[in-house]
Design a protein around this motif. Structure first.
Motif, PDB file in Angstrom:
ATOM      1  N   ALA A   1       0.985  14.369  -1.152  1.00  0.00           N
ATOM      2  CA  ALA A   1       1.082  13.286  -0.165  1.00  0.00           C
ATOM      3  C   ALA A   1       0.810  13.819   1.238  1.00  0.00           C
ATOM      4  CB  ALA A   1       2.461  12.640  -0.237  1.00  0.00           C
ATOM      5  N   LYS A   2       1.353  14.991   1.540  1.00  0.00           N
ATOM      6  CA  LYS A   2       1.121  15.597   2.859  1.00  0.00           C
ATOM      7  C   LYS A   2      -0.363  15.895   3.062  1.00  0.00           C
ATOM      8  CE  LYS A   2       1.700  19.964   3.545  1.00  0.00           C
ATOM      9  NZ  LYS A   2       2.262  21.321   3.707  1.00  0.00           N
ATOM     10  N   LEU A   3      -1.007  16.451   2.039  1.00  0.00           N
ATOM     11  CA  LEU A   3      -2.437  16.763   2.137  1.00  0.00           C
ATOM     12  C   LEU A   3      -3.259  15.485   2.279  1.00  0.00           C
ATOM     13  CD1 LEU A   3      -2.632  19.538  -0.600  1.00  0.00           C
ATOM     14  CD2 LEU A   3      -2.900  19.873   1.858  1.00  0.00           C
ATOM     15  N   PHE A   4      -2.899  14.463   1.525  1.00  0.00           N
ATOM     16  CA  PHE A   4      -3.641  13.202   1.593  1.00  0.00           C
ATOM     17  C   PHE A   4      -3.551  12.594   2.983  1.00  0.00           C
ATOM     18  CE2 PHE A   4      -3.715   8.558   1.405  1.00  0.00           C
ATOM     19  CZ  PHE A   4      -4.949   8.341   0.816  1.00  0.00           C
ATOM     20  N   MET A   5      -2.355  12.538   3.527  1.00  0.00           N
ATOM     21  CA  MET A   5      -2.171  11.910   4.827  1.00  0.00           C
ATOM     22  C   MET A   5      -2.836  12.710   5.945  1.00  0.00           C
ATOM     23  SD  MET A   5      -0.696   9.128   4.128  1.00  0.00           S
ATOM     24  CE  MET A   5      -0.423   8.582   5.810  1.00  0.00           C
ATOM     25  N   ASN A   6      -2.870  14.028   5.815  1.00  0.00           N
ATOM     26  CA  ASN A   6      -3.421  14.869   6.879  1.00  0.00           C
ATOM     27  C   ASN A   6      -4.932  15.058   6.784  1.00  0.00           C
ATOM     28  OD1 ASN A   6      -1.270  16.264   8.747  1.00  0.00           O
ATOM     29  ND2 ASN A   6      -0.329  16.099   6.719  1.00  0.00           N
ATOM     30  N   TYR A   7      -5.501  15.007   5.578  1.00  0.00           N
ATOM     31  CA  TYR A   7      -6.922  15.327   5.426  1.00  0.00           C
ATOM     32  C   TYR A   7      -7.767  14.160   4.921  1.00  0.00           C
ATOM     33  CZ  TYR A   7      -5.564  20.184   6.132  1.00  0.00           C
ATOM     34  OH  TYR A   7      -5.080  21.345   6.673  1.00  0.00           O
ATOM     35  N   CYS A   8      -7.159  13.188   4.260  1.00  0.00           N
ATOM     36  CA  CYS A   8      -7.938  12.098   3.658  1.00  0.00           C
ATOM     37  C   CYS A   8      -7.733  10.761   4.363  1.00  0.00           C
ATOM     38  CB  CYS A   8      -7.574  11.926   2.174  1.00  0.00           C
ATOM     39  SG  CYS A   8      -7.749  13.426   1.182  1.00  0.00           S
ATOM     40  N   PHE A   9      -6.510  10.545   4.854  1.00  0.00           N
ATOM     41  CA  PHE A   9      -6.136   9.221   5.346  1.00  0.00           C
ATOM     42  C   PHE A   9      -6.868   8.832   6.624  1.00  0.00           C
ATOM     43  CE2 PHE A   9      -3.029   6.104   7.126  1.00  0.00           C
ATOM     44  CZ  PHE A   9      -3.052   5.217   6.064  1.00  0.00           C
ATOM     45  N   GLY A  10      -7.456   9.797   7.323  1.00  0.00           N
ATOM     46  CA  GLY A  10      -8.209   9.463   8.521  1.00  0.00           C
ATOM     47  C   GLY A  10      -9.392   8.551   8.235  1.00  0.00           C
ATOM     48  N   CYS A  11      -9.964   8.648   7.031  1.00  0.00           N
ATOM     49  CA  CYS A  11     -11.117   7.820   6.651  1.00  0.00           C
ATOM     50  C   CYS A  11     -10.807   6.886   5.490  1.00  0.00           C
ATOM     51  CB  CYS A  11     -12.305   8.715   6.278  1.00  0.00           C
ATOM     52  SG  CYS A  11     -12.939   9.725   7.630  1.00  0.00           S
ATOM     53  N   HIS A  12      -9.977   7.353   4.560  1.00  0.00           N
ATOM     54  CA  HIS A  12      -9.702   6.590   3.342  1.00  0.00           C
ATOM     55  C   HIS A  12      -8.305   5.977   3.379  1.00  0.00           C
ATOM     56  CE1 HIS A  12     -13.248   8.207   1.224  1.00  0.00           C
ATOM     57  NE2 HIS A  12     -12.942   9.360   1.800  1.00  0.00           N
ATOM     58  N   SER A  13      -8.232   4.696   3.095  1.00  0.00           N
ATOM     59  CA  SER A  13      -6.934   4.040   2.975  1.00  0.00           C
ATOM     60  C   SER A  13      -6.375   4.222   1.572  1.00  0.00           C
ATOM     61  CB  SER A  13      -7.062   2.537   3.264  1.00  0.00           C
ATOM     62  OG  SER A  13      -7.335   2.284   4.624  1.00  0.00           O
ATOM     63  N   SER A  14      -5.122   3.835   1.444  1.00  0.00           N
ATOM     64  CA  SER A  14      -4.488   3.702   0.132  1.00  0.00           C
ATOM     65  C   SER A  14      -3.736   2.378   0.181  1.00  0.00           C
ATOM     66  CB  SER A  14      -3.543   4.887  -0.119  1.00  0.00           C
ATOM     67  OG  SER A  14      -3.023   4.839  -1.432  1.00  0.00           O
ATOM     68  N   GLN A  15      -4.518   1.323   0.388  1.00  0.00           N
ATOM     69  CA  GLN A  15      -3.990   0.038   0.827  1.00  0.00           C
ATOM     70  C   GLN A  15      -3.230  -0.757  -0.227  1.00  0.00           C
ATOM     71  OE1 GLN A  15      -7.193  -2.558   1.962  1.00  0.00           O
ATOM     72  NE2 GLN A  15      -8.419  -2.072   0.173  1.00  0.00           N
ATOM     73  N   TYR A  16      -3.143  -0.268  -1.443  1.00  0.00           N
ATOM     74  CA  TYR A  16      -2.364  -0.957  -2.466  1.00  0.00           C
ATOM     75  C   TYR A  16      -1.008  -0.278  -2.685  1.00  0.00           C
ATOM     76  CZ  TYR A  16      -6.948  -2.952  -3.168  1.00  0.00           C
ATOM     77  OH  TYR A  16      -8.164  -3.567  -2.953  1.00  0.00           O
ATOM     78  N   GLN A  17      -0.664   0.647  -1.778  1.00  0.00           N
ATOM     79  CA  GLN A  17       0.638   1.299  -1.804  1.00  0.00           C
ATOM     80  C   GLN A  17       1.398   0.981  -0.519  1.00  0.00           C
ATOM     81  OE1 GLN A  17      -1.136   5.380  -2.631  1.00  0.00           O
ATOM     82  NE2 GLN A  17       0.752   5.497  -3.813  1.00  0.00           N
ATOM     83  N   ARG A  18       2.707   1.113  -0.581  1.00  0.00           N
ATOM     84  CA  ARG A  18       3.535   0.967   0.603  1.00  0.00           C
ATOM     85  C   ARG A  18       4.236   2.296   0.883  1.00  0.00           C
ATOM     86  NH1 ARG A  18       3.894  -4.306   2.213  1.00  0.00           N
ATOM     87  NH2 ARG A  18       3.296  -5.855   0.648  1.00  0.00           N
ATOM     88  N   TYR A  19       4.371   2.621   2.158  1.00  0.00           N
ATOM     89  CA  TYR A  19       4.990   3.889   2.540  1.00  0.00           C
ATOM     90  C   TYR A  19       6.362   4.055   1.890  1.00  0.00           C
ATOM     91  CZ  TYR A  19       1.507   4.267   6.316  1.00  0.00           C
ATOM     92  OH  TYR A  19       0.355   4.373   7.042  1.00  0.00           O
ATOM     93  N   GLU A  20       7.170   3.012   1.954  1.00  0.00           N
ATOM     94  CA  GLU A  20       8.540   3.105   1.457  1.00  0.00           C
ATOM     95  C   GLU A  20       8.580   3.366  -0.044  1.00  0.00           C
ATOM     96  OE1 GLU A  20      12.751   0.714   2.099  1.00  0.00           O
ATOM     97  OE2 GLU A  20      10.853  -0.403   2.118  1.00  0.00           O
ATOM     98  N   ARG A  21       7.705   2.694  -0.782  1.00  0.00           N
ATOM     99  CA  ARG A  21       7.680   2.886  -2.242  1.00  0.00           C
ATOM    100  C   ARG A  21       7.260   4.317  -2.581  1.00  0.00           C
ATOM    101  NH1 ARG A  21       6.550   0.281  -7.252  1.00  0.00           N
ATOM    102  NH2 ARG A  21       6.641   1.994  -8.761  1.00  0.00           N
ATOM    103  N   VAL A  22       6.274   4.840  -1.859  1.00  0.00           N
ATOM    104  CA  VAL A  22       5.831   6.216  -2.098  1.00  0.00           C
ATOM    105  C   VAL A  22       6.966   7.188  -1.819  1.00  0.00           C
ATOM    106  CG1 VAL A  22       4.292   8.034  -1.297  1.00  0.00           C
ATOM    107  CG2 VAL A  22       3.396   5.741  -1.664  1.00  0.00           C
ATOM    108  N   ALA A  23       7.641   6.996  -0.697  1.00  0.00           N
ATOM    109  CA  ALA A  23       8.753   7.882  -0.350  1.00  0.00           C
ATOM    110  C   ALA A  23       9.830   7.857  -1.426  1.00  0.00           C
ATOM    111  CB  ALA A  23       9.337   7.471   1.001  1.00  0.00           C
TER     112      ALA A  23
END
Length: 245
Positions: free
Chosen positions: A42-64
């Motif tokens: 999750a840390k790698l995704f948010m820091n390296y992927c999320f700048g261009c790619h969304s994960s729009q079918y997830q919610r932050y709270e559910r992931v946590a």
């Protein structure tokens, strides 16, 4: 709907090339029960992927909640939009039109990418970038030739150089890229980089099917119930027909 159709047709040539690469895939060997791996992913995704790619079918709270990250820690380290709330969908701020202009096509949402591509494909893909000055972003990919994205994990891996091998194709000899070798200037060595990619792919697999472990666990209970129910039915049938026979 029209927007999705246009994007799909824009990406068809690249998808065809990716499908035609016919590269043997390495096994990711993911473990969805490994929460430390999912948290690092999750840390790698948010820091390296999320700048261009969304994960729009997830919610932050559910992931946590699913992968064991305290909500306050999530807010401090993994939610970069100051206006976002923990209950929001994981959508990035890059405008679609700008992204299409920069990359040739809007970067796809990655929520379901592991289910579409497969975890072994993702694991091999993220470890198959190599330096290619002829490409717009200076890199190419063995699994996805003429790839349209930069090597976002370069600072972790270092700059990978291609390893060539001469192969006979249609009766002619061609130099083919069969592997890569890092210059060793990344933050991680090769083994550490492979583990980091595995964690990232592990998180993407979770993203595509958050209830997979729960569903598998429930499946065993269902199978046990069916076995017991079958035994009861057979015994009942024998008891019911005993006087008849």
């Amino acid at each position: 709907m029209k927007k999705w159709i246009v994007t799909l047709f824009a990406m068809l040539p690249s998808l065809a090339m990716a499908a035609g690469a016919n590269v043997p895939l390495d096994e990711a060997n993911n473990d969805l029960s490994d929460q430390a791996s999912l948290q690092n992913g999750a840390k790698l995704f948010m820091n390296y992927c999320f700048g261009c790619h969304s994960s729009q079918y997830q919610r932050y709270e559910r992931v946590a909640r699913d992968i064991g990250i305290p909500v306050e820690l999530l807010k401090e380290n993994l939610i970069f939009d100051p206006n976002a709330k923990v209950g929001d969908l994981m959508e990035n701020a890059i405008p679609d039109k700008a992204a299409a202009k920069w990359f040739g096509a809007t970067p796809p949402d990655l929520t379901l990418v592991a289910r579409v591509r497969g975890v072994d494909w993702l694991y091999t893909y993220l470890r198959s970038f190599y330096e290619d000055p002829s490409r717009p972003f200076g890199v190419n990919n063995i699994v996805f030739p003429s790839v349209g994205m930069p090597h976002v994990l370069e600072e972790l891996q270092g700059i990978p150089s291609p390893i060539y091998e001469t192969k006979v194709i249609d009766g002619q000899e061609h130099k083919v890229v069969v592997g890569t070798e890092s210059n060793g200037k990344g933050e991680l060595n090769q083994e550490e980089y492979d583990d980091a990619v595995r964690d990232l792919v592990n998180f993407l697999e979770y993203s595509g099917d958050p209830v997979k472990l729960e569903r598998h666990a429930l499946g065993w209970w269902v199978m046990a119930f069916l076995v017991i129910f079958t035994i009861v039915v057979v015994l009942l049938k024998k008891e019911y027909w005993r006087d008849v026979h």
